[in-house]
Design a protein around this motif. Structure first.
Motif, mmCIF file in Angstrom:
data_model
loop_
_atom_site.group_PDB
_atom_site.id
_atom_site.type_symbol
_atom_site.label_atom_id
_atom_site.label_comp_id
_atom_site.label_asym_id
_atom_site.label_seq_id
_atom_site.Cartn_x
_atom_site.Cartn_y
_atom_site.Cartn_z
ATOM 1 N N ARG A 78 0.836 -1.196 0.000
ATOM 2 C CA ARG A 78 0.000 0.000 0.000
ATOM 3 C C ARG A 78 0.876 1.253 0.000
ATOM 4 O O ARG A 78 2.012 1.229 0.447
ATOM 5 C CB ARG A 78 -0.929 0.009 1.211
ATOM 6 C CG ARG A 78 -0.226 0.006 2.562
ATOM 7 C CD ARG A 78 -1.195 -0.301 3.695
ATOM 8 N NE ARG A 78 -1.759 -1.640 3.585
ATOM 9 C CZ ARG A 78 -2.435 -2.242 4.555
ATOM 10 N NH1 ARG A 78 -2.647 -1.620 5.692
ATOM 11 N NH2 ARG A 78 -2.904 -3.458 4.402
ATOM 12 N N GLU A 79 0.316 2.309 -0.542
ATOM 13 C CA GLU A 79 0.982 3.612 -0.535
ATOM 14 C C GLU A 79 0.158 4.544 0.332
ATOM 15 O O GLU A 79 -1.047 4.716 0.099
ATOM 16 C CB GLU A 79 1.108 4.161 -1.958
ATOM 17 C CG GLU A 79 1.888 5.465 -2.043
ATOM 18 C CD GLU A 79 2.043 5.957 -3.459
ATOM 19 O OE1 GLU A 79 1.360 6.945 -3.815
ATOM 20 O OE2 GLU A 79 2.844 5.357 -4.203
ATOM 21 N N GLU A 80 0.788 5.118 1.351
ATOM 22 C CA GLU A 80 0.080 5.957 2.310
ATOM 23 C C GLU A 80 0.570 7.403 2.248
ATOM 24 O O GLU A 80 1.774 7.648 2.086
ATOM 25 C CB GLU A 80 0.281 5.418 3.729
ATOM 26 C CG GLU A 80 -0.274 4.014 3.940
ATOM 27 C CD GLU A 80 0.009 3.485 5.330
ATOM 28 O OE1 GLU A 80 -0.554 2.434 5.668
ATOM 29 O OE2 GLU A 80 0.798 4.120 6.075
ATOM 30 N N THR A 81 -0.375 8.318 2.359
ATOM 31 C CA THR A 81 -0.023 9.733 2.447
ATOM 32 C C THR A 81 0.025 10.118 3.917
ATOM 33 O O THR A 81 -0.939 9.914 4.662
ATOM 34 C CB THR A 81 -1.055 10.603 1.713
ATOM 35 O OG1 THR A 81 -1.113 10.193 0.337
ATOM 36 C CG2 THR A 81 -0.663 12.071 1.784
ATOM 37 N N LEU A 82 1.152 10.670 4.346
ATOM 38 C CA LEU A 82 1.354 11.007 5.748
ATOM 39 C C LEU A 82 0.851 12.415 6.040
ATOM 40 O O LEU A 82 0.515 13.184 5.134
ATOM 41 C CB LEU A 82 2.839 10.888 6.098
ATOM 42 C CG LEU A 82 3.482 9.538 5.738
ATOM 43 C CD1 LEU A 82 4.958 9.541 6.113
ATOM 44 C CD2 LEU A 82 2.745 8.387 6.423
ATOM 45 N N GLU A 83 0.791 12.750 7.318
ATOM 46 C CA GLU A 83 0.270 14.049 7.735
ATOM 47 C C GLU A 83 1.069 15.208 7.159
ATOM 48 O O GLU A 83 0.528 16.280 6.897
ATOM 49 C CB GLU A 83 0.259 14.139 9.263
ATOM 50 C CG GLU A 83 -0.761 13.206 9.919
ATOM 51 C CD GLU A 83 -0.764 13.348 11.424
ATOM 52 O OE1 GLU A 83 0.040 14.170 11.954
ATOM 53 O OE2 GLU A 83 -1.555 12.654 12.084
ATOM 54 N N ASN A 84 2.368 15.012 6.952
ATOM 55 C CA ASN A 84 3.202 16.090 6.412
ATOM 56 C C ASN A 84 3.158 16.164 4.885
ATOM 57 O O ASN A 84 3.902 16.933 4.270
ATOM 58 C CB ASN A 84 4.649 15.921 6.879
ATOM 59 C CG ASN A 84 5.253 14.601 6.408
ATOM 60 O OD1 ASN A 84 4.639 13.848 5.646
ATOM 61 N ND2 ASN A 84 6.469 14.317 6.867
ATOM 62 N N GLU A 92 4.017 13.845 2.782
ATOM 63 C CA GLU A 92 4.884 12.851 2.157
ATOM 64 C C GLU A 92 4.142 11.519 2.007
ATOM 65 O O GLU A 92 3.097 11.297 2.619
ATOM 66 C CB GLU A 92 6.149 12.656 2.997
ATOM 67 C CG GLU A 92 7.037 13.884 3.083
ATOM 68 C CD GLU A 92 8.283 13.618 3.928
ATOM 69 O OE1 GLU A 92 8.429 12.472 4.413
ATOM 70 O OE2 GLU A 92 9.083 14.548 4.105
ATOM 71 N N THR A 93 4.692 10.660 1.192
ATOM 72 C CA THR A 93 4.107 9.333 1.019
ATOM 73 C C THR A 93 5.113 8.267 1.455
ATOM 74 O O THR A 93 6.321 8.508 1.444
ATOM 75 C CB THR A 93 3.714 9.074 -0.444
ATOM 76 O OG1 THR A 93 4.880 9.168 -1.281
ATOM 77 C CG2 THR A 93 2.672 10.072 -0.920
ATOM 78 N N ARG A 94 4.580 7.133 1.852
ATOM 79 C CA ARG A 94 5.453 6.002 2.143
ATOM 80 C C ARG A 94 4.834 4.754 1.526
ATOM 81 O O ARG A 94 3.607 4.592 1.468
ATOM 82 C CB ARG A 94 5.656 5.802 3.641
ATOM 83 C CG ARG A 94 4.443 5.267 4.384
ATOM 84 C CD ARG A 94 4.833 4.652 5.719
ATOM 85 N NE ARG A 94 3.658 4.093 6.402
ATOM 86 C CZ ARG A 94 3.722 3.183 7.363
ATOM 87 N NH1 ARG A 94 4.906 2.714 7.768
ATOM 88 N NH2 ARG A 94 2.632 2.721 7.942
ATOM 89 N N VAL A 95 5.685 3.866 1.044
ATOM 90 C CA VAL A 95 5.254 2.554 0.534
ATOM 91 C C VAL A 95 5.528 1.542 1.622
ATOM 92 O O VAL A 95 6.649 1.445 2.135
ATOM 93 C CB VAL A 95 6.015 2.188 -0.754
ATOM 94 C CG1 VAL A 95 5.649 0.771 -1.191
ATOM 95 C CG2 VAL A 95 5.692 3.189 -1.858
ATOM 96 N N VAL A 96 4.503 0.804 2.001
ATOM 97 C CA VAL A 96 4.651 -0.149 3.103
ATOM 98 C C VAL A 96 4.078 -1.498 2.705
ATOM 99 O O VAL A 96 3.064 -1.579 2.011
ATOM 100 C CB VAL A 96 3.956 0.381 4.384
ATOM 101 C CG1 VAL A 96 2.479 0.646 4.145
ATOM 102 C CG2 VAL A 96 4.144 -0.575 5.539
ATOM 103 N N MET A 97 4.778 -2.546 3.111
ATOM 104 C CA MET A 97 4.287 -3.913 2.959
ATOM 105 C C MET A 97 3.719 -4.352 4.314
ATOM 106 O O MET A 97 4.469 -4.736 5.205
ATOM 107 C CB MET A 97 5.428 -4.849 2.543
ATOM 108 C CG MET A 97 5.668 -4.934 1.062
ATOM 109 S SD MET A 97 4.406 -5.943 0.262
ATOM 110 C CE MET A 97 5.102 -6.056 -1.393
ATOM 111 N N ALA A 98 2.416 -4.285 4.470
ATOM 112 C CA ALA A 98 1.782 -4.632 5.740
ATOM 113 C C ALA A 98 1.562 -6.146 5.817
ATOM 114 O O ALA A 98 0.440 -6.629 5.948
ATOM 115 C CB ALA A 98 0.479 -3.878 5.900
ATOM 116 N N ILE A 99 2.656 -6.888 5.727
ATOM 117 C CA ILE A 99 2.599 -8.356 5.777
ATOM 118 C C ILE A 99 2.240 -8.779 7.198
ATOM 119 O O ILE A 99 2.762 -8.212 8.164
ATOM 120 C CB ILE A 99 3.962 -8.945 5.371
ATOM 121 C CG1 ILE A 99 4.309 -8.543 3.927
ATOM 122 C CG2 ILE A 99 3.973 -10.461 5.510
ATOM 123 C CD1 ILE A 99 5.734 -8.876 3.535
ATOM 124 N N PRO A 100 1.346 -9.773 7.372
ATOM 125 C CA PRO A 100 1.086 -10.272 8.725
ATOM 126 C C PRO A 100 2.393 -10.555 9.446
ATOM 127 O O PRO A 100 3.283 -11.228 8.902
ATOM 128 C CB PRO A 100 0.284 -11.554 8.467
ATOM 129 C CG PRO A 100 -0.420 -11.299 7.169
ATOM 130 C CD PRO A 100 0.560 -10.487 6.352
#
Length: 512
Positions: free
Chosen positions: A389-395, A397-405
Motif C-alpha cells: 500500500r501507498e500511504e499519504t502522511l500528515e506532512n 509525504e508518502t510512504r510505501v509499506v508492505m503490511a505483511i502479517p
C-alpha cells in the motif's frame, strides 16, 4: 491507481526489494519461471511453516512426508494424467497467441461482474446511507441482464467441459464475441486439447532410456506411500498425510506473474476416511481451511468459496477458496472429495492390495480421500498483493509499506543505531546478538534514520529498534511499529517478549 496499475507496481516492487526475480534474467529470462530473492524466500518459508504446523502439529492424526519428483511412469497412467491431464486451447489467427478457452470465457464473465460492480457503485453514490446493495443487484435492469447472461454462459461452459465438447467451447467464444486481448480480433481457430506434463528421459544410453515425467502434482507421492505410512505409523482412519513440494506443468497460458507458472510449489494434504463419510469430512475441511486463511487477518471479505461447475474425473465434490487478487477473485486453494479413485487405480495398476482393515467393524475397504491443495506461490502473491500500500502522511509525504502479517514477515526486527559513532553501533550489535537466535533480524546503519525506516517499511518489517544516546544512560531503546508508525521506549531486556508476542508463529496457531 487502477488494479492493473497496482499489479504492475507490485511486480516492480518485488524485484526492487528482493522478493521475486525473473529467472535467468541475465539471459533475458525464461517465460513463466521466477526465482525467489532474499526476502521472498523468507516469506515463502514462513508461509510453508504456518501451513505445516497447522496441519501436522495441531492435528495428531496428520503426518508429513517428502516424496520424489521422479516417479514410476505407470503412476501417471493410473492417476489419469497421461490420458486426461489436458487444457482446451484456442489460437487467434492474427496475433498468433494461444489461450485456454475456458479462461477466455471466465474472463468474459468477470467483465460482466465488473460491470455490475460499477452499477452498484453508481447506486451507492446516488442513494447514500439508504442504499440496499442486495436489492439493487436483484432489481437494477443492467444487473439483472448481466446476471442472466453470466448464468447462461456458466452453464454452457460447464456442460461443454463435462462433455469434452470442444466445438461448443469455441461456439461460446464466438457467441459472446470474445476478442483476442492482443489483436482485438475474433479470428479464432478450433479448440484443441493439450497435455500439460513435462516428459524427460531416464537412462544413460538413448536407446535404453525410459520416458518419465516431472510430477504435475504432489498428491500421487502421498497415495503410493499410503501403505508405508499407515503401517509404520500405526495410523487409524481417519488420518491424513501432508506434503510440500515442487510440481511442474507445461502451461501454455502462463501469466499474471507468479499466479500461474510452469514450476511451482504445492502444499497438499490427503485425508483418508471411511467410504460414506466423505461429504461430512469435505464440509469440515472447507471450514477448517477457510479459517486458516482468514486467521491471517487479510479480511474475510477477500475470500469466497466457488463450487466447481465441472468435477475432475476423480471427484464427487469440489470447491475452490478464491482470493481477491488485483485481477479479481481467483483460485487460491482447492478442496476435493476424491473418492477411492486414486488408491483404487494404484491397486489395479500395481497389482498390490491397498486396503485398510477396520479393527472396530472387522471389514476391509479402500479408503476414500478428501484433499486440500494450495499453491505456495499463489499464497505468496495473495499476501504481497494485499500487503502493498501507498500511504499519504500528515506532512504530505508518502510512504510505501508492505503490511505483511507479522508472523509471516521476512524480517521481524531491524536494529538501527541512530549514528555510526559514540558507542551506539556497539550497543546495537549486542542487541542483534541477543535477538538473532529467536528472530530474523536486520542491522542497518547507512543513511538517515528516516530513510532506514522507509526501507524497512518497504520489506514489511514489523519492528524497528533504534539505539540513541539516551540508550547509553537509561538502557532503553525506541521501538517503532510498522503499521501505525508509533514509537515507544522499551527496556532492552524487555525486547524479546515484546517482539515474540507479535511475530511468533504460535500466535497465529493459537487462534485457529
Amino acid at each position: 491507481m487502477t488494479q492493473e496499475e497496482l499489479f504492475k507496481v507490485l511486480v516492480a516492487h518485488c524485484k526492487e526489494y528482493g522478493f521475486i526475480f525473473p529467472s535467468s534474467e541475465i539471459y533475458d529470462g525464461l517465460g513463466a519461471v521466477y526465482d525467489y530473492g532474499q526476502m521472498g524466500s523468507e516469506l515463502k518459508n514462513n508461509i510453508k511453516n504456518y501451513w505445516w504446523a497447522a496441519m501436522t502439529r495441531l492435528n495428531t492424526n496428520i503426518v508429513g512426508i517428502d516424496s520424489c519428483i521422479f516417479m514410476h511412469p505407470r503412476i501417471w497412467e493410473a492417476s489419469g494424467h497421461v490420458g486426461a491431464f489436458n487444457d482446451p486451447l484456442i489460437d487467434n489467427k492474427d496475433s498468433k497467441k494461444r489461450y485456454r478457452a475456458d479462461v477466455l470465457i471466465e474472463d468474459y464473465i468477470a467483465k460482466l461482474e465488473e460491470k455490475n460492480n460499477k452499477e452498484v457503485e453508481k447506486g451507492r453514490r446516488k442513494f447514500g446511507e439508504s442504499f440496499d446493495e442486495e436489492k439493487f443487484r436483484q432489481t437494477n435492469p443492467n444487473c439483472v441482464r448481466n446476471n442472466e447472461k453470466m448464468e447462461q454462459v456458466r452453464k454452457r461452459m460447464a456442460d461443454a467441459l463435462n462433455a469434452n465438447d470442444l466445438k461448443e467451447l469455441r461456439q461460446i467464444i464466438i457467441d459472446c464475441e470474445i476478442s483476442c486481448p492482443i489483436s482485438g480480433t475474433k479470428n479464432w481457430t478450433d479448440v484443441r486439447q493439450f497435455n500439460l506434463m513435462f516428459a524427460t528421459q531416464m537412462g544413460s544410453v538413448d536407446g535404453e532410456a525410459n520416458t518419465i515425467y516431472l510430477r504435475p502434482e504432489t498428491a500421487q507421492g502421498i497415495f503410493v506411500n499410503y501403505l508405508n505410512v499407515q503401517k509404520t505409523g500405526r495410523m487409524k482412519i481417519p488420518f491424513g498425510i501432508a506434503q510440500i513440494g515442487k510440481a511442474f506443468r507445461n502451461e501454455i497460458v502462463a501469466r499474471q506473474f507468479i499466479f500461474r507458472m510452469r514450476e511451482f510449489e504445492q502444499m497438499e494434504m490427503q485425508f483418508f476416511i471411511k467410504p460414506g463419510t466423505e461429504l461430512d469430512w469435505f464440509a469440515k475441511w472447507k471450514e477448517n481451511r477457510m479459517a486458516w486463511h482468514v486467521n491471517l487477518g487479510m479480511g474475510a471479505e477477500n475470500y469466497r468459496f466457488h463450487d466447481h461447475d465441472k468435477l475432475a474425473h476423480y471427484a464427487n465434490a469440489a470447491t475452490d477458496i478464491e482470493f481477491n487478487f488485483p485481477f479479481g477473485f481467483k483460485e487460491l486453494e482447492g478442496i476435493h472429495s476424491r473418492t477411492d479413485f486414486d488408491l483404487g487405480n494404484h491397486q489395479k495398476f500395481s497389482g498390490k492390495k491397498i486396503q485398510y482393515f477396520d479393527p472396530e467393524s472387522g471389514e476391509n475397504y479402500t479408503p476414500y480421500v478428501v484433499e486440500t491443495s494450495i499453491g505456495v506461490d499463489r499464497m505468496v502473491l495473495a499476501v504481497l498483493s494485499h500487503a502493498l500500500r501507498e500511504e499519504t502522511l500528515e506532512n504530505g509525504e508518502t510512504r510505501v509499506v508492505m503490511a505483511i502479517p507479522a508472523p509471516l514477515a521476512p524480517v521481524k526486527v531491524a536494529v538501527l543505531p541512530l549514528v555510526k559513532k559514540d558507542g551506539l553501533p556497539e550497543v546495537a550489535q549486542k542487541i542483534m546478538n541477543m535477538l538473532k537466535f529467536d528472530f530474523n533480524c536486520q542491522y542497518d546503519e547507512k543513511d538517515s534514520i528516516g530513510k532506514r525506516y522507509r526501507r524497512q517499511d518497504a520489506i514489511g518489517t514489523p519492528f524497528c529498534v533504534t539505539i540513541d544516546h539516551d540508550t547509553l544512560e537509561d538502557g532503553a531503546v525506541t521501538v517503532r511499529y510498522r503499521d501505525t508508525m508509533t514509537q515507544e521506549r522499551v527496556k532492552i531486556e524487555d525486547l524479546p517478549a515484546l517482539i515474540h508476542k507479535e511475530v511468533d508463529l504460535s500466535v497465529l496457531l493459537r487462534n485457529l
